[in-house]
Design a protein around this motif. Sequence first.
Motif, PDB file in Angstrom:
ATOM      1  N   ALA A 164       0.808  -1.218   0.000  1.00  0.00           N
ATOM      2  CA  ALA A 164       0.000   0.000   0.000  1.00  0.00           C
ATOM      3  C   ALA A 164       0.840   1.267   0.000  1.00  0.00           C
ATOM      4  O   ALA A 164       0.356   2.338  -0.372  1.00  0.00           O
ATOM      5  CB  ALA A 164      -0.937   0.010   1.200  1.00  0.00           C
ATOM      6  N   ASP A 167       0.986   1.471  -3.874  1.00  0.00           N
ATOM      7  CA  ASP A 167      -0.261   1.312  -4.625  1.00  0.00           C
ATOM      8  C   ASP A 167      -1.321   0.721  -3.701  1.00  0.00           C
ATOM      9  O   ASP A 167      -1.478  -0.492  -3.621  1.00  0.00           O
ATOM     10  CB  ASP A 167      -0.039   0.395  -5.834  1.00  0.00           C
ATOM     11  CG  ASP A 167      -1.232   0.375  -6.795  1.00  0.00           C
ATOM     12  OD1 ASP A 167      -2.355   0.707  -6.367  1.00  0.00           O
ATOM     13  OD2 ASP A 167      -1.050   0.003  -7.966  1.00  0.00           O
ATOM     14  N   LYS A 169      -4.646   0.740  -3.776  1.00  0.00           N
ATOM     15  CA  LYS A 169      -5.759   0.033  -4.398  1.00  0.00           C
ATOM     16  C   LYS A 169      -5.380  -1.405  -4.739  1.00  0.00           C
ATOM     17  O   LYS A 169      -6.109  -2.350  -4.407  1.00  0.00           O
ATOM     18  CB  LYS A 169      -6.229   0.768  -5.647  1.00  0.00           C
ATOM     19  CG  LYS A 169      -7.448   0.136  -6.312  1.00  0.00           C
ATOM     20  CD  LYS A 169      -7.933   0.970  -7.492  1.00  0.00           C
ATOM     21  CE  LYS A 169      -9.171   0.353  -8.136  1.00  0.00           C
ATOM     22  NZ  LYS A 169      -9.650   1.172  -9.284  1.00  0.00           N
ATOM     23  N   TYR A 172      -4.995  -3.620  -1.568  1.00  0.00           N
ATOM     24  CA  TYR A 172      -6.253  -4.092  -0.996  1.00  0.00           C
ATOM     25  C   TYR A 172      -6.893  -5.177  -1.855  1.00  0.00           C
ATOM     26  O   TYR A 172      -7.378  -6.195  -1.339  1.00  0.00           O
ATOM     27  CB  TYR A 172      -7.223  -2.925  -0.827  1.00  0.00           C
ATOM     28  CG  TYR A 172      -7.093  -2.204   0.487  1.00  0.00           C
ATOM     29  CD1 TYR A 172      -7.554  -2.782   1.661  1.00  0.00           C
ATOM     30  CD2 TYR A 172      -6.520  -0.941   0.557  1.00  0.00           C
ATOM     31  CE1 TYR A 172      -7.440  -2.115   2.877  1.00  0.00           C
ATOM     32  CE2 TYR A 172      -6.397  -0.273   1.761  1.00  0.00           C
ATOM     33  CZ  TYR A 172      -6.854  -0.865   2.931  1.00  0.00           C
ATOM     34  OH  TYR A 172      -6.732  -0.208   4.125  1.00  0.00           O
ATOM     35  N   LEU A 173      -6.914  -4.970  -3.151  1.00  0.00           N
ATOM     36  CA  LEU A 173      -7.562  -5.943  -4.026  1.00  0.00           C
ATOM     37  C   LEU A 173      -6.911  -7.319  -3.927  1.00  0.00           C
ATOM     38  O   LEU A 173      -7.557  -8.343  -4.177  1.00  0.00           O
ATOM     39  CB  LEU A 173      -7.534  -5.445  -5.467  1.00  0.00           C
ATOM     40  CG  LEU A 173      -8.430  -4.234  -5.758  1.00  0.00           C
ATOM     41  CD1 LEU A 173      -8.246  -3.759  -7.197  1.00  0.00           C
ATOM     42  CD2 LEU A 173      -9.902  -4.566  -5.495  1.00  0.00           C
ATOM     43  N   ARG A 197     -14.360  -1.167  -5.411  1.00  0.00           N
ATOM     44  CA  ARG A 197     -13.394  -0.474  -6.259  1.00  0.00           C
ATOM     45  C   ARG A 197     -13.616   1.037  -6.237  1.00  0.00           C
ATOM     46  O   ARG A 197     -12.660   1.824  -6.227  1.00  0.00           O
ATOM     47  CB  ARG A 197     -13.478  -0.998  -7.695  1.00  0.00           C
ATOM     48  CG  ARG A 197     -12.871  -2.394  -7.870  1.00  0.00           C
ATOM     49  CD  ARG A 197     -12.981  -2.888  -9.303  1.00  0.00           C
ATOM     50  NE  ARG A 197     -12.304  -4.150  -9.482  1.00  0.00           N
ATOM     51  CZ  ARG A 197     -11.012  -4.304  -9.762  1.00  0.00           C
ATOM     52  NH1 ARG A 197     -10.255  -3.213  -9.906  1.00  0.00           N
ATOM     53  NH2 ARG A 197     -10.472  -5.492  -9.907  1.00  0.00           N
ATOM     54  N   GLU A 199     -14.900   2.731  -3.700  1.00  0.00           N
ATOM     55  CA  GLU A 199     -14.458   3.209  -2.388  1.00  0.00           C
ATOM     56  C   GLU A 199     -12.937   3.305  -2.348  1.00  0.00           C
ATOM     57  O   GLU A 199     -12.381   4.279  -1.823  1.00  0.00           O
ATOM     58  CB  GLU A 199     -14.962   2.284  -1.287  1.00  0.00           C
ATOM     59  CG  GLU A 199     -14.599   2.714   0.127  1.00  0.00           C
ATOM     60  CD  GLU A 199     -15.304   3.972   0.602  1.00  0.00           C
ATOM     61  OE1 GLU A 199     -14.846   4.563   1.603  1.00  0.00           O
ATOM     62  OE2 GLU A 199     -16.315   4.381  -0.015  1.00  0.00           O
ATOM     63  N   LEU A 200     -12.253   2.315  -2.901  1.00  0.00           N
ATOM     64  CA  LEU A 200     -10.795   2.357  -2.941  1.00  0.00           C
ATOM     65  C   LEU A 200     -10.302   3.544  -3.764  1.00  0.00           C
ATOM     66  O   LEU A 200      -9.281   4.165  -3.443  1.00  0.00           O
ATOM     67  CB  LEU A 200     -10.247   1.052  -3.525  1.00  0.00           C
ATOM     68  CG  LEU A 200     -10.375  -0.190  -2.634  1.00  0.00           C
ATOM     69  CD1 LEU A 200      -9.951  -1.432  -3.403  1.00  0.00           C
ATOM     70  CD2 LEU A 200      -9.562  -0.036  -1.361  1.00  0.00           C
ATOM     71  N   ALA A 201     -11.034   3.885  -4.820  1.00  0.00           N
ATOM     72  CA  ALA A 201     -10.638   5.011  -5.674  1.00  0.00           C
ATOM     73  C   ALA A 201     -10.768   6.345  -4.943  1.00  0.00           C
ATOM     74  O   ALA A 201     -10.129   7.331  -5.336  1.00  0.00           O
ATOM     75  CB  ALA A 201     -11.482   5.022  -6.944  1.00  0.00           C
ATOM     76  N   ARG A 202     -11.590   6.388  -3.896  1.00  0.00           N
ATOM     77  CA  ARG A 202     -11.753   7.623  -3.127  1.00  0.00           C
ATOM     78  C   ARG A 202     -10.605   7.831  -2.135  1.00  0.00           C
ATOM     79  O   ARG A 202     -10.466   8.908  -1.563  1.00  0.00           O
ATOM     80  CB  ARG A 202     -13.087   7.609  -2.374  1.00  0.00           C
ATOM     81  CG  ARG A 202     -14.316   7.560  -3.275  1.00  0.00           C
ATOM     82  CD  ARG A 202     -15.605   7.607  -2.464  1.00  0.00           C
ATOM     83  NE  ARG A 202     -16.752   7.357  -3.327  1.00  0.00           N
ATOM     84  CZ  ARG A 202     -17.396   6.202  -3.417  1.00  0.00           C
ATOM     85  NH1 ARG A 202     -17.030   5.178  -2.650  1.00  0.00           N
ATOM     86  NH2 ARG A 202     -18.421   6.046  -4.242  1.00  0.00           N
ATOM     87  N   ARG A 203      -9.839   6.793  -1.896  1.00  0.00           N
ATOM     88  CA  ARG A 203      -8.736   6.873  -0.943  1.00  0.00           C
ATOM     89  C   ARG A 203      -7.467   7.361  -1.632  1.00  0.00           C
ATOM     90  O   ARG A 203      -7.376   7.395  -2.858  1.00  0.00           O
ATOM     91  CB  ARG A 203      -8.499   5.505  -0.300  1.00  0.00           C
ATOM     92  CG  ARG A 203      -9.685   5.007   0.504  1.00  0.00           C
ATOM     93  CD  ARG A 203      -9.422   3.648   1.134  1.00  0.00           C
ATOM     94  NE  ARG A 203     -10.542   3.224   1.974  1.00  0.00           N
ATOM     95  CZ  ARG A 203     -10.572   2.087   2.658  1.00  0.00           C
ATOM     96  NH1 ARG A 203      -9.539   1.252   2.607  1.00  0.00           N
ATOM     97  NH2 ARG A 203     -11.622   1.776   3.409  1.00  0.00           N
ATOM     98  N   PRO A 205      -3.827   7.318  -3.216  1.00  0.00           N
ATOM     99  CA  PRO A 205      -3.210   6.256  -4.012  1.00  0.00           C
ATOM    100  C   PRO A 205      -2.120   5.485  -3.281  1.00  0.00           C
ATOM    101  O   PRO A 205      -1.866   4.321  -3.585  1.00  0.00           O
ATOM    102  CB  PRO A 205      -2.646   7.006  -5.217  1.00  0.00           C
ATOM    103  CG  PRO A 205      -2.492   8.420  -4.757  1.00  0.00           C
ATOM    104  CD  PRO A 205      -3.606   8.656  -3.790  1.00  0.00           C
TER     105      PRO A 205
END
Length: 264
Positions: A164, A167, A169, A172-173, A197, A199-203, A205
Amino acid sequence: MAQAGPPGAHPSAVVAAERAFAADGLALGIKRSFLKHAAPEAIVLAPDPVKVSEFYGAKPDEAHPPLVWWPLWAAIARSGDLGFTSGPATFGGKPSGWFFTVWARQPDGGWKWIYDGGAPSDHSAAAPQGSTPVYLAPATGPAVDAKAAMAAVHDAEASLAKAAATDAKAAYLAVLAPDARLTGSRSAPAATPEAVRAELARRAPAIGFKPLGGRASQGGDLAWTYGEAAWDGGRGHYVRAWRSGAEGWRLVYDQILPVAEPRS
């Protein structure tokens, strides 16, 4: 040695504990109900981790608008000693986010919460009070003792943190279970692959993580963790739930709660 669970260990046990907690919230008020249902080691994020006895002990016991909440999602360990509940809350009749409570069974067989917190998630489409909660599928991983389970979870968290840092996102994936849920933003809790996906994009990078604590069930199949999170321009805390399976430990819940720094 891993401890076997009580016959018929079922998430309804922690749902009942949450509902009793919520009922006392109306009958006793926030301070007395939170202290009544908390274990001695229970913590809240205010905004940094603090024992609930310290946080509420100094607060006056005064009247306040009704705080109402109800569980719509729950899980329990196979050993029947650790579980969690989650659902919407209102304060004074207005939406007040989505709570997440971690529960631990006590020596007398009763339940006390050891973490209580929540995200500002939208719950306009949430099921109403009295609805039957959704139960997390039980673990399928091997039975191990709590110490071995926590060591494995610490390894999983270290791997997640390393990935993390560059990257978030993708990190987490790689570890999220198919039925995982994510919260933290003002959007509804993410419970589908598409919503996860988003929600992860709102976090941020890239996110740095530092573990602070948590515990595993005695049967070694469910664990919760919390710690610090930091990213470019901000910081906060994470709270997670992990479940063991044939493929190893996977995240079934994750929230990141930003800390609003005071203005200079």
